[in-house]
Motif scaffolding. Structure first.
Motif, PDB file in Angstrom:
ATOM      1  N   ASN A 121     -10.185   7.750   6.712  1.00  0.00           N
ATOM      2  CA  ASN A 121     -10.069   6.592   7.895  1.00  0.00           C
ATOM      3  C   ASN A 121     -10.936   7.233   8.888  1.00  0.00           C
ATOM      4  OD1 ASN A 121      -8.373   4.607   7.043  1.00  0.00           O
ATOM      5  ND2 ASN A 121      -7.219   5.861   7.432  1.00  0.00           N
ATOM      6  N   ILE A 122     -10.736   8.914   9.458  1.00  0.00           N
ATOM      7  CA  ILE A 122     -11.400   9.456  10.682  1.00  0.00           C
ATOM      8  C   ILE A 122     -12.861   9.125  10.363  1.00  0.00           C
ATOM      9  CG2 ILE A 122     -11.933  11.316  11.851  1.00  0.00           C
ATOM     10  CD1 ILE A 122      -9.322  12.598  10.550  1.00  0.00           C
ATOM     11  N   ILE A 123     -14.192   9.298   9.673  1.00  0.00           N
ATOM     12  CA  ILE A 123     -15.104   8.967   9.309  1.00  0.00           C
ATOM     13  C   ILE A 123     -15.767   7.291   9.917  1.00  0.00           C
ATOM     14  CG2 ILE A 123     -17.152   8.752   7.766  1.00  0.00           C
ATOM     15  CD1 ILE A 123     -16.005  11.349   8.461  1.00  0.00           C
ATOM     16  N   ASN A 124     -14.587   6.651   9.164  1.00  0.00           N
ATOM     17  CA  ASN A 124     -15.035   4.768   9.547  1.00  0.00           C
ATOM     18  C   ASN A 124     -15.122   5.190  11.395  1.00  0.00           C
ATOM     19  OD1 ASN A 124     -15.320   4.307   6.840  1.00  0.00           O
ATOM     20  ND2 ASN A 124     -13.408   3.916   7.153  1.00  0.00           N
ATOM     21  N   TYR A 125     -13.871   5.699  11.754  1.00  0.00           N
ATOM     22  CA  TYR A 125     -13.838   5.299  13.276  1.00  0.00           C
ATOM     23  C   TYR A 125     -15.344   6.309  14.046  1.00  0.00           C
ATOM     24  CZ  TYR A 125     -11.355   5.216  18.172  1.00  0.00           C
ATOM     25  OH  TYR A 125     -11.765   5.222  19.394  1.00  0.00           O
ATOM     26  N   LEU A 126     -15.256   6.919  13.113  1.00  0.00           N
ATOM     27  CA  LEU A 126     -16.484   7.665  14.425  1.00  0.00           C
ATOM     28  C   LEU A 126     -17.877   6.797  13.991  1.00  0.00           C
ATOM     29  CD1 LEU A 126     -18.381  10.252  15.223  1.00  0.00           C
ATOM     30  CD2 LEU A 126     -18.242  10.408  12.627  1.00  0.00           C
ATOM     31  N   ILE A 127     -17.996   5.814  13.146  1.00  0.00           N
ATOM     32  CA  ILE A 127     -18.784   5.121  12.574  1.00  0.00           C
ATOM     33  C   ILE A 127     -19.314   4.243  13.339  1.00  0.00           C
ATOM     34  CG2 ILE A 127     -20.256   3.751  10.826  1.00  0.00           C
ATOM     35  CD1 ILE A 127     -19.501   5.223   8.814  1.00  0.00           C
ATOM     36  N   TYR A 128     -17.822   3.531  13.581  1.00  0.00           N
ATOM     37  CA  TYR A 128     -16.822   2.320  14.698  1.00  0.00           C
ATOM     38  C   TYR A 128     -17.632   2.588  15.922  1.00  0.00           C
ATOM     39  CZ  TYR A 128     -14.332  -0.590  17.742  1.00  0.00           C
ATOM     40  OH  TYR A 128     -14.034  -1.281  18.741  1.00  0.00           O
ATOM     41  N   SER A 129     -17.476   3.771  16.287  1.00  0.00           N
ATOM     42  CA  SER A 129     -17.628   4.800  18.048  1.00  0.00           C
ATOM     43  C   SER A 129     -19.413   4.533  18.114  1.00  0.00           C
ATOM     44  CB  SER A 129     -17.174   6.403  17.946  1.00  0.00           C
ATOM     45  OG  SER A 129     -15.595   5.942  17.843  1.00  0.00           O
ATOM     46  N   LEU A 130     -19.945   5.041  17.366  1.00  0.00           N
ATOM     47  CA  LEU A 130     -21.225   4.809  18.015  1.00  0.00           C
ATOM     48  C   LEU A 130     -22.079   3.759  17.964  1.00  0.00           C
ATOM     49  CD1 LEU A 130     -22.641   7.353  15.104  1.00  0.00           C
ATOM     50  CD2 LEU A 130     -22.911   8.270  17.120  1.00  0.00           C
ATOM     51  N   GLY A 131     -21.657   3.036  16.818  1.00  0.00           N
ATOM     52  CA  GLY A 131     -21.890   1.727  16.847  1.00  0.00           C
ATOM     53  C   GLY A 131     -21.824   0.830  17.962  1.00  0.00           C
ATOM     54  N   ARG A 132     -20.534   0.922  18.724  1.00  0.00           N
ATOM     55  CA  ARG A 132     -20.349   0.275  20.029  1.00  0.00           C
ATOM     56  C   ARG A 132     -20.967   0.631  21.290  1.00  0.00           C
ATOM     57  NH1 ARG A 132     -14.406   1.695  21.637  1.00  0.00           N
ATOM     58  NH2 ARG A 132     -15.005   3.615  21.841  1.00  0.00           N
ATOM     59  N   GLU A 133     -21.387   2.568  21.143  1.00  0.00           N
ATOM     60  CA  GLU A 133     -22.380   2.925  22.380  1.00  0.00           C
ATOM     61  C   GLU A 133     -23.284   2.566  22.431  1.00  0.00           C
ATOM     62  OE1 GLU A 133     -20.707   4.849  24.722  1.00  0.00           O
ATOM     63  OE2 GLU A 133     -18.918   4.890  23.737  1.00  0.00           O
ATOM     64  N   LEU A 134     -24.042   2.192  21.027  1.00  0.00           N
ATOM     65  CA  LEU A 134     -25.238   1.915  20.814  1.00  0.00           C
ATOM     66  C   LEU A 134     -25.385   0.152  21.297  1.00  0.00           C
ATOM     67  CD1 LEU A 134     -26.198   3.621  17.937  1.00  0.00           C
ATOM     68  CD2 LEU A 134     -26.798   4.528  19.726  1.00  0.00           C
ATOM     69  N   SER A 135     -24.449  -0.228  20.864  1.00  0.00           N
ATOM     70  CA  SER A 135     -24.511  -1.984  21.066  1.00  0.00           C
ATOM     71  C   SER A 135     -24.744  -1.999  22.297  1.00  0.00           C
ATOM     72  CB  SER A 135     -23.249  -2.520  20.356  1.00  0.00           C
ATOM     73  OG  SER A 135     -21.742  -1.839  21.290  1.00  0.00           O
ATOM     74  N   GLY A 136     -24.017  -1.230  23.311  1.00  0.00           N
ATOM     75  CA  GLY A 136     -23.922  -0.942  24.725  1.00  0.00           C
ATOM     76  C   GLY A 136     -25.455  -0.545  25.660  1.00  0.00           C
ATOM     77  N   LEU A 137     -26.217  -0.269  24.859  1.00  0.00           N
ATOM     78  CA  LEU A 137     -27.562   0.277  25.194  1.00  0.00           C
ATOM     79  C   LEU A 137     -28.455  -1.437  25.195  1.00  0.00           C
ATOM     80  CD1 LEU A 137     -28.446   3.553  23.347  1.00  0.00           C
ATOM     81  CD2 LEU A 137     -27.662   3.317  25.345  1.00  0.00           C
ATOM     82  N   GLY A 138     -28.247  -2.201  24.267  1.00  0.00           N
ATOM     83  CA  GLY A 138     -28.725  -3.257  24.160  1.00  0.00           C
ATOM     84  C   GLY A 138     -29.270  -4.087  23.237  1.00  0.00           C
ATOM     85  N   LYS A 139     -29.769  -4.717  23.011  1.00  0.00           N
ATOM     86  CA  LYS A 139     -29.824  -5.203  21.664  1.00  0.00           C
ATOM     87  C   LYS A 139     -30.788  -5.161  20.275  1.00  0.00           C
ATOM     88  CE  LYS A 139     -29.971 -10.287  19.220  1.00  0.00           C
ATOM     89  NZ  LYS A 139     -30.648 -11.395  18.926  1.00  0.00           N
ATOM     90  N   GLU A 140     -31.666  -4.569  20.547  1.00  0.00           N
ATOM     91  CA  GLU A 140     -32.622  -3.707  20.034  1.00  0.00           C
ATOM     92  C   GLU A 140     -32.148  -2.480  19.660  1.00  0.00           C
ATOM     93  OE1 GLU A 140     -37.514  -0.894  21.160  1.00  0.00           O
ATOM     94  OE2 GLU A 140     -36.433  -2.047  22.783  1.00  0.00           O
ATOM     95  N   TYR A 141     -31.132  -1.426  20.436  1.00  0.00           N
ATOM     96  CA  TYR A 141     -30.962  -0.685  20.292  1.00  0.00           C
ATOM     97  C   TYR A 141     -29.537  -0.735  19.192  1.00  0.00           C
ATOM     98  CZ  TYR A 141     -33.225   1.672  23.404  1.00  0.00           C
ATOM     99  OH  TYR A 141     -34.168   2.390  24.453  1.00  0.00           O
ATOM    100  N   GLN A 142     -29.314  -2.133  18.479  1.00  0.00           N
ATOM    101  CA  GLN A 142     -28.197  -2.252  17.949  1.00  0.00           C
ATOM    102  C   GLN A 142     -28.309  -2.690  16.767  1.00  0.00           C
ATOM    103  OE1 GLN A 142     -25.446  -5.954  19.850  1.00  0.00           O
ATOM    104  NE2 GLN A 142     -24.631  -5.600  17.904  1.00  0.00           N
ATOM    105  N   ILE A 143     -29.776  -3.351  16.413  1.00  0.00           N
ATOM    106  CA  ILE A 143     -30.175  -3.750  15.483  1.00  0.00           C
ATOM    107  C   ILE A 143     -30.929  -2.372  14.639  1.00  0.00           C
ATOM    108  CG2 ILE A 143     -32.466  -5.456  14.242  1.00  0.00           C
ATOM    109  CD1 ILE A 143     -31.910  -7.032  17.146  1.00  0.00           C
ATOM    110  N   MET A 144     -31.995  -1.541  15.745  1.00  0.00           N
ATOM    111  CA  MET A 144     -31.696  -0.484  14.866  1.00  0.00           C
ATOM    112  C   MET A 144     -31.049   0.402  13.902  1.00  0.00           C
ATOM    113  SD  MET A 144     -33.361   2.832  17.373  1.00  0.00           S
ATOM    114  CE  MET A 144     -34.455   1.782  17.922  1.00  0.00           C
ATOM    115  N   TRP A 145     -29.240   0.032  14.364  1.00  0.00           N
ATOM    116  CA  TRP A 145     -28.306   0.950  14.472  1.00  0.00           C
ATOM    117  C   TRP A 145     -27.937  -0.010  12.861  1.00  0.00           C
ATOM    118  CZ3 TRP A 145     -25.254   4.155  13.475  1.00  0.00           C
ATOM    119  CH2 TRP A 145     -23.838   4.714  12.351  1.00  0.00           C
TER     120      TRP A 145
END
Length: 744
Positions: A564-588
């Motif tokens: 659960n902790i690892i999944n939250y880390l993955i979720y947080s990374l995805g949320r932060e990268l989505s704020g950089l723009g669509k290009e970074y979100q797709i890369m992730w």
């Protein structure tokens, strides 16, 4: 010539009686053995129904417990039910991923969907929409008004209107778990899955199992008609309220024997009566000639009768030998069937001992153990569970036959080592990777040291001689019968901490108690800080993750809690990268996330997880840096950034000020700054100012007004408001805390 004719006459006169007696004896023995086999088969059929009921109830309970646990602990599900109309799509994606994980972990589950009452939204693992357009609308409305705590009766469920519906049973759980006010979770298990689960237990050409729900509806498809079935067992589950009916298909050996038993018995009696009548008739007819022969050949009777007797017994013995051969073959078949029944009864008795709430008594256990030639109850018992490490790699490396051979070797060495240490042992595979063992203590007290030596001996032998390792979970000693199930659960619970404590080792309750229990929520702040630092290309994320995994190593968490902790880390990374723009979100989403998920699936320890996450984030960070600094305006933004770092004390520092300074539109400066650095201009400026302010507060005694002006704020009030919003405390409180930490 005369004597031979007389011999043949006597022989043919009494031969029918001999044939009748032998034939009847043959059928009597045949029927006795067949009747015994029929009774044993009926008992085995009853055990089959109980096994099917326990198998299905255990599977449904596991799903029920998982749904209840996930509804309480799963952040993706909690976020979905707390969402509002038109909520964050990434919350929905996380909820769908969680549902897919649940389906993957429990293959019996056919589908899952969530219902949120606030905006009448339905989200399933395959689609989403409004309740009004969802094909299962009537079911949702029914159970929203009257929630049930049990599995529903069999019903037809349609995921899409264009697809044909399928028969399922459903579990409905409200969300949140205690109040049920925000929505519901609906889990559907296909009747076909239950069919496949039950079909593995029996041969459909000989016997059958019918399962009816509480309303009397059939859950399973039946190849035979009701008229062709004969029922021998009928049980009702206290958990699901389903009825389990089993028996044999008409026309099988059991039914044939049952139908012909009475007929053969009557035929035998008639044959005996006919033999007696024939004997009286022949005796009367031949009495006088026999007397004459005896009187006339009295001197030659003995040798002549002896020769004729030997000649006459040849055919009789051949017939008897043939009859005995047939009886022996039937006895072998019965013995084989009896051995198979013994194996099933042995496993069933073992599961009764380790299951809580079993109605088994000590006397029942002793009587059944003596019948099955198992160790009888002792003064004390110890329960250990041997779990194969990295079982997925074990299955992929060896064929099915090799797996069975290695498992047999592990079971054999367990018996051998137990005997060497003075234990009687009973071991059964209770799961594909777990060998559960009951050790019978011969003395009055349990010798903990000898038990540890035995477990370590089994573990060490496996490590040296096998191609895999094992971890051993040890429960508390069990003196009373009901404590065996408790001790077994303790051993299973110990193995749940294998990821933290390590593989290829012994795990006792003392090992778990020696570790400090840490709340899962204490890691969420570290995870958010690490994800934010990673988004800003700040290398401090690495130290934060090292600190988090160090704490995880020291804290006592189960495998599920760690995931659960690892999944939250993955979720947080995805949320932060989505704020950089669509290009970074797709890369992730298309690159780093699948690779990281694949690596984590192959990890069996915290060290492996730490290495996989750090390596993948390092590689992704380098890619992000290259993408940011290779942009068209990267040079301009870097020049602006250096200018801000040098002139941050200027109270007029703003986007408009930078626009005039560098002759670029203010909005364009803001957009480029965010795309290139991953951080807004105002956040970057505040970070620089507050970093210097915290240094001045900790190292000097200058007034707060002077410090505010020193870092670019014209008003102490504005400085205090910003400081408290970002840091969480006022400047004065921050100064006192740092001084207190420095002194003590």
């Amino acid at each position: 010539m005369m004597s031979k004719s007389w011999f043949n006459r006597l022989l043919l006169s009494y031969m029918p009686i001999f044939i009748i007696v032998v034939t009847f004896t043959f059928f009597v023995f045949f029927q006795l053995i067949s009747e015994q086999g029929r009774k044993e088969a009926i008992n085995a059929n009853s055990m089959l129904s109980l096994q099917a009921m326990r198998l299905i109830d255990t599977s449904l309970k596991a799903i029920d417990n998982m749904v209840m646990k996930e509804s309480i602990n799963s952040k993706p599900l909690i976020d979905f039910f707390n969402g509002k109309e038109g909520g964050d799509p990434y919350v929905n994606i996380s909820a769908v991923m969680k549902m897919k994980d649940m389906i993957a972990y429990y293959p019996l589950i056919d589908s899952i969907y969530l219902v949120r009452y606030d905006d009448q939204m339905v989200l399933s693992n395959a689609t989403n929409g409004h309740i009004g357009t969802y094909p299962d609308k009537s079911f949702i409305e029914q159970y929203r008004k009257s929630a049930s705590q049990k599995w529903t009766d069999v019903r037809t469920f349609r995921q899409f209107t264009v697809l044909k519906g399928k028969k399922v049973v459903s579990l409905v759980r409200g969300a949140p778990f205690m109040t049920n006010e925000k929505g519901m979770i609906v889990v559907n298990v296909a009747a076909d899955s239950l069919q496949r689960l039950v079909n593995e237990l029996y041969d459909s050409e000989v016997s059958f199992i019918r399962i009816k729900d509480g309303a009397g509806n059939e859950l399973l498809k039946q190849a035979e008609t009701v008229e062709s079935m004969r029922i021998y067992a009928d049980y009702k589950s206290s958990y699901s309220n389903w009825s389990y009916i089993s028996g044999f298909v008409q026309g099988t050996f059991i039914q044939t024997v049952s139908l012909l038993y009475n007929a053969w018995f009557v035929i035998g009696l008639l044959m005996i009566g006919a033999g007696l009548v024939w004997m009286i008739y022949i005796s009367r007819r031949n009495a006088r000639p026999v007397e004459q022969i005896v009187s006339r050949f009295s001197g030659y009777m003995l040798p002549l009768a002896g020769g004729r007797t030997n000649a006459g017994r040849i055919d009789e013995f051949v017939f008897i030998e043939s009859a005995l051969d047939n009886l022996t073959e039937q006895a072998k078949q019965y013995q084989q069937q009896y051995k198979e029944d013994l194996h099933l009864r042995t496993r069933n008795l073992f599961h009764q001992l380790i299951e809580e709430g079993s109605a088994l008594t000590l006397e029942d256990w002793r009587r059944e153990a003596e019948r099955l030639q198992l160790p009888v109850p002792a003064a004390g018992h110890s329960i250990i569970v041997l779990e194969m490490d990295k079982y997925g790699e074990f299955c992929s490396r060896y064929s099915r036959n090799d797996q069975n051979l290695l498992k047999f070797a592990l079971r054999s060495i367990t018996y051998e080592q137990s005997s060497r240490f003075g234990y009687e042992c009973w071991a059964e595979w209770t799961a594909s990777s777990r060998l559960s063992v009951i050790l019978f203590e011969n003395g009055d007290e349990v010798d903990d040291k000898r038990l540890i030596q035995l477990c370590d001996s089994i573990r060490g032998w496996t490590e040296q001689n096998m191609k895999f390792t094992i971890s051993v979970g040890i429960g508390d000693p069990a003196v009373h019968l009901f404590e065996i199930a408790k001790s077994f659960n303790q051993a299973i619970e110990a193995l749940n901490y294998k990821m933290v404590l390590g593989e290829n080792r012994l795990i006792t309750r003392e090992d778990m108690m020696s570790q400090s229990q840490v709340e899962v929520y204490s890691y969420l702040g570290i995870i958010r800080s690490a994800a934010q630092s990673f988004r800003k290309s700040d290398d401090s994320w690495r130290a934060l993750l090292d600190d988090m995994f160090s704490q995880l190593k020291q804290g006592l968490l189960t495998k599920d809690e760690i995931m659960n902790i690892i999944n939250y880390l993955i979720y947080s990374l995805g949320r932060e990268l989505s704020g950089l723009g669509k290009e970074y979100q797709i890369m992730w989403e298309t690159g780093s996330l699948p690779k990281l998920t694949d690596k984590l699936d192959k990890c069996h320890s915290l060290e492996e997880m730490h290495e996989a996450i750090t390596g993948e984030m390092t590689e992704l960070g380098e890619t992000l840096s290259d993408t940011r600094y290779n942009g068209q305006h990267a040079g301009i933004i870097m020049e602006i950034r250096r200018f801000i770092e040098a002139e941050y004390v200027n109270p007029n520092m703003s986007l408009e000020y930078l626009s005039e300074k560098f002759n670029i539109n203010a909005k364009y400066v803001s957009k480029l700054f965010k795309e290139t650095t991953g951080q807004k201009f105002i956040d970057f400026l505040i970070d620089i100012r507050l970093y210097e302010a915290k240094r001045l507060l900790a190292e000097t005694r200058r007034p707060i007004q002077d410090i505010a002006e020193e870092v670019g704020y014209t008003s102490a009030i504005s400085f205090t408001r910003v400081f408290k919003k970002v840091v969480g405390t006022s400047p004065g409180e921050y100064r006192l805390e740092t001084q207190r930490e420095f002194k003590g």
